[in-house]
Design a protein around this motif. Structure first.
Motif, PDB file in Angstrom:
ATOM      1  N   PRO A 100       0.793  -1.234   0.000  1.00 28.37           N
ATOM      2  CA  PRO A 100       0.000   0.000   0.000  1.00 28.37           C
ATOM      3  C   PRO A 100       0.822   1.280   0.000  1.00 28.37           C
ATOM      4  O   PRO A 100       0.434   2.261  -0.640  1.00 28.37           O
ATOM      5  N   ASP A 101       1.969   1.296   0.679  1.00 30.49           N
ATOM      6  CA  ASP A 101       2.742   2.540   0.710  1.00 30.49           C
ATOM      7  C   ASP A 101       3.541   2.767  -0.576  1.00 30.49           C
ATOM      8  O   ASP A 101       4.211   3.786  -0.712  1.00 30.49           O
ATOM      9  N   ASN A 102       3.470   1.826  -1.541  1.00 31.44           N
ATOM     10  CA  ASN A 102       4.101   2.034  -2.847  1.00 31.44           C
ATOM     11  C   ASN A 102       3.245   2.874  -3.791  1.00 31.44           C
ATOM     12  O   ASN A 102       3.732   3.326  -4.831  1.00 31.44           O
ATOM     13  N   ARG A 103       1.972   3.039  -3.470  1.00 32.13           N
ATOM     14  CA  ARG A 103       1.104   3.778  -4.380  1.00 32.13           C
ATOM     15  C   ARG A 103       1.453   5.271  -4.341  1.00 32.13           C
ATOM     16  O   ARG A 103       2.043   5.763  -3.397  1.00 32.13           O
ATOM     17  N   GLY A 104       1.065   5.974  -5.414  1.00 32.56           N
ATOM     18  CA  GLY A 104       1.313   7.409  -5.473  1.00 32.56           C
ATOM     19  C   GLY A 104       2.070   7.814  -6.725  1.00 32.56           C
ATOM     20  O   GLY A 104       2.181   7.056  -7.689  1.00 32.56           O
ATOM     21  N   GLU A 105       2.604   9.036  -6.726  1.00 32.79           N
ATOM     22  CA  GLU A 105       3.314   9.579  -7.885  1.00 32.79           C
ATOM     23  C   GLU A 105       4.792   9.204  -7.857  1.00 32.79           C
ATOM     24  O   GLU A 105       5.435   9.249  -6.812  1.00 32.79           O
ATOM     25  N   TYR A 106       5.309   8.857  -9.048  1.00 33.92           N
ATOM     26  CA  TYR A 106       6.723   8.540  -9.230  1.00 33.92           C
ATOM     27  C   TYR A 106       7.324   9.509 -10.243  1.00 33.92           C
ATOM     28  O   TYR A 106       6.730   9.755 -11.300  1.00 33.92           O
ATOM     29  N   VAL A 107       8.488  10.041  -9.906  1.00 35.99           N
ATOM     30  CA  VAL A 107       9.165  11.014 -10.758  1.00 35.99           C
ATOM     31  C   VAL A 107      10.500  10.441 -11.207  1.00 35.99           C
ATOM     32  O   VAL A 107      11.292   9.966 -10.388  1.00 35.99           O
ATOM     33  N   CYS A 108      10.726  10.487 -12.509  1.00 35.49           N
ATOM     34  CA  CYS A 108      12.019  10.105 -13.084  1.00 35.49           C
ATOM     35  C   CYS A 108      12.788  11.385 -13.400  1.00 35.49           C
ATOM     36  O   CYS A 108      12.243  12.310 -14.020  1.00 35.49           O
ATOM     37  N   LYS A 109      14.034  11.452 -12.973  1.00 35.66           N
ATOM     38  CA  LYS A 109      14.866  12.630 -13.204  1.00 35.66           C
ATOM     39  C   LYS A 109      16.151  12.214 -13.915  1.00 35.66           C
ATOM     40  O   LYS A 109      16.779  11.220 -13.545  1.00 35.66           O
ATOM     41  N   LEU A 110      16.538  12.979 -14.926  1.00 30.85           N
ATOM     42  CA  LEU A 110      17.779  12.748 -15.660  1.00 30.85           C
ATOM     43  C   LEU A 110      18.636  14.005 -15.609  1.00 30.85           C
ATOM     44  O   LEU A 110      18.138  15.123 -15.808  1.00 30.85           O
ATOM     45  N   SER A 111      19.917  13.821 -15.322  1.00 31.15           N
ATOM     46  CA  SER A 111      20.871  14.938 -15.314  1.00 31.15           C
ATOM     47  C   SER A 111      22.098  14.544 -16.124  1.00 31.15           C
ATOM     48  O   SER A 111      22.655  13.456 -15.934  1.00 31.15           O
ATOM     49  N   SER A 112      22.511  15.430 -17.033  1.00 31.79           N
ATOM     50  CA  SER A 112      23.706  15.197 -17.839  1.00 31.79           C
ATOM     51  C   SER A 112      24.268  16.547 -18.268  1.00 31.79           C
ATOM     52  O   SER A 112      23.716  17.610 -17.926  1.00 31.79           O
ATOM     53  N   ALA A 113      25.349  16.517 -19.047  1.00 33.64           N
ATOM     54  CA  ALA A 113      25.951  17.758 -19.537  1.00 33.64           C
ATOM     55  C   ALA A 113      24.989  18.512 -20.448  1.00 33.64           C
ATOM     56  O   ALA A 113      25.092  19.737 -20.602  1.00 33.64           O
ATOM     57  N   GLU A 114      24.035  17.795 -21.048  1.00 31.95           N
ATOM     58  CA  GLU A 114      23.066  18.437 -21.943  1.00 31.95           C
ATOM     59  C   GLU A 114      21.931  19.113 -21.178  1.00 31.95           C
ATOM     60  O   GLU A 114      21.148  19.850 -21.763  1.00 31.95           O
ATOM     61  N   GLY A 115      21.781  18.830 -19.889  1.00 27.40           N
ATOM     62  CA  GLY A 115      20.727  19.459 -19.105  1.00 27.40           C
ATOM     63  C   GLY A 115      20.003  18.485 -18.201  1.00 27.40           C
ATOM     64  O   GLY A 115      20.479  17.377 -17.933  1.00 27.40           O
ATOM     65  N   THR A 116      18.823  18.889 -17.716  1.00 23.29           N
ATOM     66  CA  THR A 116      18.030  18.112 -16.769  1.00 23.29           C
ATOM     67  C   THR A 116      16.612  17.955 -17.310  1.00 23.29           C
ATOM     68  O   THR A 116      16.073  18.877 -17.914  1.00 23.29           O
ATOM     69  N   ALA A 117      16.019  16.786 -17.066  1.00 21.42           N
ATOM     70  CA  ALA A 117      14.646  16.533 -17.504  1.00 21.42           C
ATOM     71  C   ALA A 117      13.922  15.710 -16.454  1.00 21.42           C
ATOM     72  O   ALA A 117      14.534  14.965 -15.674  1.00 21.42           O
ATOM     73  N   PHE A 118      12.596  15.871 -16.406  1.00 21.46           N
ATOM     74  CA  PHE A 118      11.757  15.159 -15.452  1.00 21.46           C
ATOM     75  C   PHE A 118      10.548  14.566 -16.174  1.00 21.46           C
ATOM     76  O   PHE A 118      10.099  15.092 -17.185  1.00 21.46           O
ATOM     77  N   ALA A 119      10.013  13.481 -15.615  1.00 24.90           N
ATOM     78  CA  ALA A 119       8.754  12.917 -16.099  1.00 24.90           C
ATOM     79  C   ALA A 119       8.054  12.244 -14.915  1.00 24.90           C
ATOM     80  O   ALA A 119       8.706  11.761 -13.985  1.00 24.90           O
ATOM     81  N   ILE A 120       6.725  12.209 -14.949  1.00 24.73           N
ATOM     82  CA  ILE A 120       5.933  11.739 -13.810  1.00 24.73           C
ATOM     83  C   ILE A 120       4.918  10.690 -14.253  1.00 24.73           C
ATOM     84  O   ILE A 120       4.302  10.812 -15.315  1.00 24.73           O
ATOM     85  N   THR A 121       4.746   9.660 -13.429  1.00 26.12           N
ATOM     86  CA  THR A 121       3.670   8.693 -13.614  1.00 26.12           C
ATOM     87  C   THR A 121       3.020   8.420 -12.264  1.00 26.12           C
ATOM     88  O   THR A 121       3.512   8.883 -11.232  1.00 26.12           O
ATOM     89  N   ASN A 122       1.929   7.688 -12.277  1.00 21.65           N
ATOM     90  CA  ASN A 122       1.168   7.476 -11.049  1.00 21.65           C
ATOM     91  C   ASN A 122       0.816   6.011 -10.881  1.00 21.65           C
ATOM     92  O   ASN A 122       0.445   5.333 -11.845  1.00 21.65           O
ATOM     93  N   ALA A 123       0.917   5.521  -9.649  1.00 23.82           N
ATOM     94  CA  ALA A 123       0.592   4.125  -9.331  1.00 23.82           C
ATOM     95  C   ALA A 123      -0.552   4.073  -8.332  1.00 23.82           C
ATOM     96  O   ALA A 123      -0.506   4.725  -7.292  1.00 23.82           O
ATOM     97  N   THR A 124      -1.577   3.311  -8.656  1.00 21.50           N
ATOM     98  CA  THR A 124      -2.649   3.029  -7.707  1.00 21.50           C
ATOM     99  C   THR A 124      -2.641   1.534  -7.410  1.00 21.50           C
ATOM    100  O   THR A 124      -2.066   0.739  -8.151  1.00 21.50           O
ATOM    101  N   LEU A 125      -3.282   1.156  -6.322  1.00 23.67           N
ATOM    102  CA  LEU A 125      -3.253  -0.239  -5.879  1.00 23.67           C
ATOM    103  C   LEU A 125      -4.659  -0.804  -5.840  1.00 23.67           C
ATOM    104  O   LEU A 125      -5.587  -0.165  -5.329  1.00 23.67           O
ATOM    105  N   ASP A 126      -4.807  -2.010  -6.376  1.00 25.33           N
ATOM    106  CA  ASP A 126      -6.100  -2.677  -6.368  1.00 25.33           C
ATOM    107  C   ASP A 126      -6.414  -3.166  -4.958  1.00 25.33           C
ATOM    108  O   ASP A 126      -5.525  -3.286  -4.110  1.00 25.33           O
ATOM    109  N   GLU A 127      -7.684  -3.458  -4.686  1.00 29.84           N
ATOM    110  CA  GLU A 127      -8.072  -4.015  -3.393  1.00 29.84           C
ATOM    111  C   GLU A 127      -7.357  -5.346  -3.167  1.00 29.84           C
ATOM    112  O   GLU A 127      -7.124  -6.108  -4.116  1.00 29.84           O
ATOM    113  N   CYS A 128      -6.999  -5.639  -1.947  1.00 29.43           N
ATOM    114  CA  CYS A 128      -6.242  -6.865  -1.732  1.00 29.43           C
ATOM    115  C   CYS A 128      -6.173  -7.238  -0.255  1.00 29.43           C
ATOM    116  O   CYS A 128      -6.532  -6.462   0.638  1.00 29.43           O
ATOM    117  N   TYR A 129      -5.680  -8.440  -0.033  1.00 33.41           N
ATOM    118  CA  TYR A 129      -5.250  -8.915   1.269  1.00 33.41           C
ATOM    119  C   TYR A 129      -4.099  -9.875   1.006  1.00 33.41           C
ATOM    120  O   TYR A 129      -3.991 -10.446  -0.084  1.00 33.41           O
TER     121      TYR A 129
END
Length: 253
Positions: A100-129
């Motif tokens: 359950p604590d894995n759900r939420g927004e995830y951000v990917c960040k890249l840094s290099s001599a050419e610059g910096t970039a970001f991208a975002i995705t989201n994870a939700t969790l199905d009902e479970c036990y």
């Protein structure tokens, strides 16, 4: 200081810029509890040959960097995840056993001599036990469900009839370290009657359906007592003696 600056930058991009040109990322998804899940982040503009590239994944809901790798150290692994960068272009994060604590927004960040970039995705969790078990004593039956998400109730049945009332059963709910719930419900034996079998069922009040049911053993079977085990062992010991005697008598005959 670096952690503070990253947190501030992370909050800024979450609210101001959901994606940046230069990165492609896994689409938002719904995961199953306990499964391994891989997130992908790709640099659409490959770096110059020999340039140093750093990439990381962060979980914006908890404001923490999960993993950071670079061209010198492209892999990082723990009990919770495996993080691998390939040729400064492809970053993969595998979450081991979604919780359950894995759900939420995830951000990917890249840094290099050419610059910096970001991208975002989201994870939700199905009902479970994640688990269930029954214990019995001379006074009560108990049903326990672990890793329940997002919430749940335990309903008791005798045959097809649901048993209700605070004098019949009591329930305790405990929050687990990784965000799931442990729900334990106890049915008092002196509040039951008849010979029909009992079962306890885990109800999801949001989805309004049962996730699972567990049959409860009869009143004569008491978990935790050594008498049953001793009787079982004595029975097989006696059977072995009788069987050996039978073969000896045939041999002597």
């Amino acid at each position: 200081m670096e952690s503070f600056l990253w947190t501030g930058l992370l909050l800024l991009i979450v609210h101001a810029a959901p994606t940046e040109e230069g990165l492609s990322i896994s689409p938002s998804f719904t995961a199953q509890c306990g499964q391994n899940l891989s997130l992908f982040c790709n640099n659409t503009h490959p770096p110059l040959l020999g340039s140093h590239v750093t990439m990381n994944w962060a979980h914006s809901d908890s404001n923490r960097v999960i993993c950071e790798v670079n061209t010198s150290h492209p892999t990082k692994e723990t009990d919770d995840y495996i993080c691998t960068m390939t040729e400064g272009v492809h970053l993969e994060l595998t979450l081991l056993g979604m919780k359950p604590d894995n759900r939420g927004e995830y951000v990917c960040k890249l840094s290099s001599a050419e610059g910096t970039a970001f991208a975002i995705t989201n994870a939700t969790l199905d009902e479970c036990y994640t688990g269930q078990y029954v214990t019995t004593t001379a006074e009560a039956y108990s049903c326990t469900f672990t890793g329940v998400f997002p919430e749940g109730e335990v309903h008791w049945f005798q045959g097809s009839e649901r048993l209700t009332g605070s004098t019949t059963c009591t329930t305790t709910v405990r929050l687990e370290p990784r965000g799931g719930l442990t729900i334990c419900s106890t049915l008092k034996r002196n509040s039951t009657s008849g010979q029909l079998p009992y079962n306890c069922s885990l109800w999801n009040p949001r989805a309004r359906h049962y996730l699972t049911s567990q049959l409860v053993t009869g009143p004569s079977k008491v978990t935790g007592s050594s008498n049953g085990k001793e009787a079982h062992r004595a029975f097989w010991e006696l059977w072995a003696i009788l069987l050996a005697s039978h073969f000896l008598m045939k041999l002597w005959a």
